[in-house]
Design an enzyme around this catalytic site. Structure first.
Site, PDB file in Angstrom:
ATOM      1  N   ASN A  51     -26.254  -4.232 -55.947  1.00 53.94           N
ATOM      2  CA  ASN A  51     -27.623  -4.128 -55.506  1.00 53.94           C
ATOM      3  C   ASN A  51     -27.663  -4.952 -54.079  1.00 53.94           C
ATOM      4  OD1 ASN A  51     -30.378  -4.250 -55.009  1.00 53.94           O
ATOM      5  ND2 ASN A  51     -31.022  -5.099 -56.887  1.00 53.94           N
ATOM      6  N   ARG A  91     -47.500  -8.783 -52.132  1.00 54.77           N
ATOM      7  CA  ARG A  91     -48.012  -7.618 -51.480  1.00 54.77           C
ATOM      8  C   ARG A  91     -49.508  -7.285 -52.075  1.00 54.77           C
ATOM      9  NH1 ARG A  91     -43.032  -4.215 -53.442  1.00 54.77           N
ATOM     10  NH2 ARG A  91     -41.828  -5.924 -53.370  1.00 54.77           N
ATOM     11  N   HIS A 100     -39.110   1.488 -58.644  1.00 50.19           N
ATOM     12  CA  HIS A 100     -38.854   0.898 -60.243  1.00 50.19           C
ATOM     13  C   HIS A 100     -38.750   2.134 -61.260  1.00 50.19           C
ATOM     14  CE1 HIS A 100     -41.699  -2.550 -58.994  1.00 50.19           C
ATOM     15  NE2 HIS A 100     -40.461  -3.016 -58.696  1.00 50.19           N
ATOM     16  N   ARG A 116     -27.531   0.925 -56.440  1.00 42.25           N
ATOM     17  CA  ARG A 116     -29.015   0.637 -56.168  1.00 42.25           C
ATOM     18  C   ARG A 116     -29.322   1.098 -55.046  1.00 42.25           C
ATOM     19  NH1 ARG A 116     -33.857  -3.350 -57.751  1.00 42.25           N
ATOM     20  NH2 ARG A 116     -35.416  -1.878 -57.852  1.00 42.25           N
ATOM     21  N   GLU A 169     -32.172  -2.756 -65.445  1.00 41.77           N
ATOM     22  CA  GLU A 169     -31.933  -1.557 -64.528  1.00 41.77           C
ATOM     23  C   GLU A 169     -30.317  -1.479 -64.262  1.00 41.77           C
ATOM     24  OE1 GLU A 169     -35.190  -3.860 -62.452  1.00 41.77           O
ATOM     25  OE2 GLU A 169     -35.477  -1.973 -61.411  1.00 41.77           O
TER      26      GLU A 169
END
Ligand code: AMP
Length: 412
Positions: free
Chosen positions: A7, A242, A181, A92, A398
């Site tokens: 990742n 965010r 996601h 990823r 993940e």
């Protein structure tokens, strides 16, 4: 077979090496401060060798990958004897644009198509490509697979992905809801379907991935039909830093107030908003709950604790918005069989789960308060008596999804 999962961010690179015969992790770690001074933390998991956690020069992603391979194969810290024991690499990739609706074997054509997606994720895709290119250089004969955060949401219908803006931006510039996601929503919804009896057909599930980044997905028959994030990961529920969905005019107004560019105003929404924006001191939910007088071990108010009003408000705004999206997704799904909480906050915060679900009591969703207060890192059924839908806490994974997709593509 061993699969290395990568990742890559702009200045970091996280990795996990899996033995896919057992699906167990052999080693994991992360390179930080790439392009600056460099730091590597490497943790062998399958043996008793020590952790390496020290500064190490990492001028580019190429040195980072070389350092990872050196540690994985070293006598002192290693878990494999040589590079040939890495059979495949899974990357990823944050954005697959309109082109990629599932994971793919990486070749020159895929790399060119990813370069076309840069405009949709200008910070993330170049970093993902640096990771891919560095691995291809170090391991030219090892097959590599790209696994996209957006892919799971490709089943979203037009009515949910088309924005009500001039249609040419969709047709000519690919501006649409993509969602993120995806590997997490896919993983936890599959486990929820198992729990509901194993047949995806007819199931109606809402998954809440609540971490530093947060998104919800409405999943019907095992397929995503709507999600809160949009063309970028800024849309939807409030997050650590965010804003989530706000009136778009705010960007213009902030630019005028601060006398700054639109880009700088967007930075305010991306980096200084969300719960950090309201509370002002931290984006970490443990800090915010503690400041709000909550005992984070069980989610209950601490007797006589001081309550920071802004911290309490940040938690309230967050849980209200999440509950509001859950309500709207029950409409999208035409009912609900299971509500799933996952990721850092969803898995670990009894307070937030309760704050969200208490707003859903009126539509018949109830949790068992005693079970909700238990903190375990495994599947938990927190459904209350007479609830119209099951409520589950499911740890996400993940990296395992990326490793499984990689194996499925390179050794079907
Ligand atoms: P993630 O991005 O999935 O790693 O999630 C990170 C978020 O999970 C941070 O805001 C953490 O504060 C939050 N988190 C982790 N553990 C807890 C906990 N015990 N209680 C509340 N929030 C937590």
């Amino acid at each position: 077979m061993n699969v290395l999962v990568i990742n890559a961010g702009s200045s970091s690179l996280k990795y996990q090496l899996f033995n896919m015969d057992t699906e167990k992790i052999l080693a994991k770690g992360n390179c930080d401060r790439i392009g600056l001074d460099g730091h590597l933390k490497h943790k062998p998991v399958s043996n008793d060798k020590p952790v390496f956690d020290s500064p190490i020069p990492l001028p580019t992603h190429a040195e980072a990958i070389a350092a990872v391979i050196a540690k994985l194969t070293s006598d002192e810290y290693g878990v494999i004897d040589c590079l040939s024991e890495i059979n495949a690499v899974g990357h990823r990739v944050v954005h697959g644009g309109r082109k990629f609706s599932s994971s793919v074997l990486i070749d020159q054509e895929v790399i060119a198509a990813l370069e076309d997606c840069i405009r949709l994720a200008p910070l993330h895709i170049p970093a993902n490509l640096m990771g891919i290119n560095a691995c291809r250089e170090s391991m030219p004969n090892v097959p590599m697979v790209a696994v996209f955060d957006t892919a799971f949401h490709h089943t979203i219908p037009e009515s949910a992905y088309v924005y009500p803006i001039p249609y040419k931006y969709f047709e000519e510039n690919n501006i649409r809801r993509y969602g993120f996601h995806g590997t997490s929503h896919r993983y936890v919804s599959a486990l929820a379907i198992n729990e509901l009896g194993g047949n995806a057909e007819g199931t109606k599930i809402i998954t809440c991935h609540l971490g530093n980044g947060a998104s919800l997905a409405a999943i019907k028959d095992g397929m995503s039909i709507d999600t809160t994030m949009g063309v970028t990961p800024l849309e939807g529920v409030p997050m650590g830093t965010r804003s989530g969905s706000v009136d778009p005019s705010i960007v213009d107004i902030i630019a005028a107030i601060e006398n700054c560019s639109l880009k700088d105003a967007m930075d305010v929404l991306n980096k200084k908003s969300g719960v950090l924006g309201i509370y002002g001191k931290s984006s970490d939910f443990r800090d915010i709950e503690t400041a709000a007088g909550i005992d984070i071990s069980n989610g209950n108010p601490k007797p006589d604790a001081d309550v920071d009003k802004k911290a309490a408000l940040a938690l309230d705004v967050f849980s209200y918005q999440v509950a509001k999206f859950i309500g709207s997704y029950i409409v999208s799904l035409g009912g609900l069989d299971a509500l799933v909480f996952t990721a850092g906050i969803g898995e670990n915060s009894p307070y937030i789960r309760r704050a969200i679900c208490s707003r859903l009591n009126g539509i018949g969703i109830k949790i068992n308060e005693t079970v909700n207060a238990v903190r375990v890192s495994e599947f938990l059924d927190i459904t209350g008596d007479d609830s119209i839908a099951k409520v589950f806490t499911i740890p996400t994974d993940e990296e395992l999804v990326i490793a499984r997709d990689t194996i499925e593509i390179v050794a079907p």
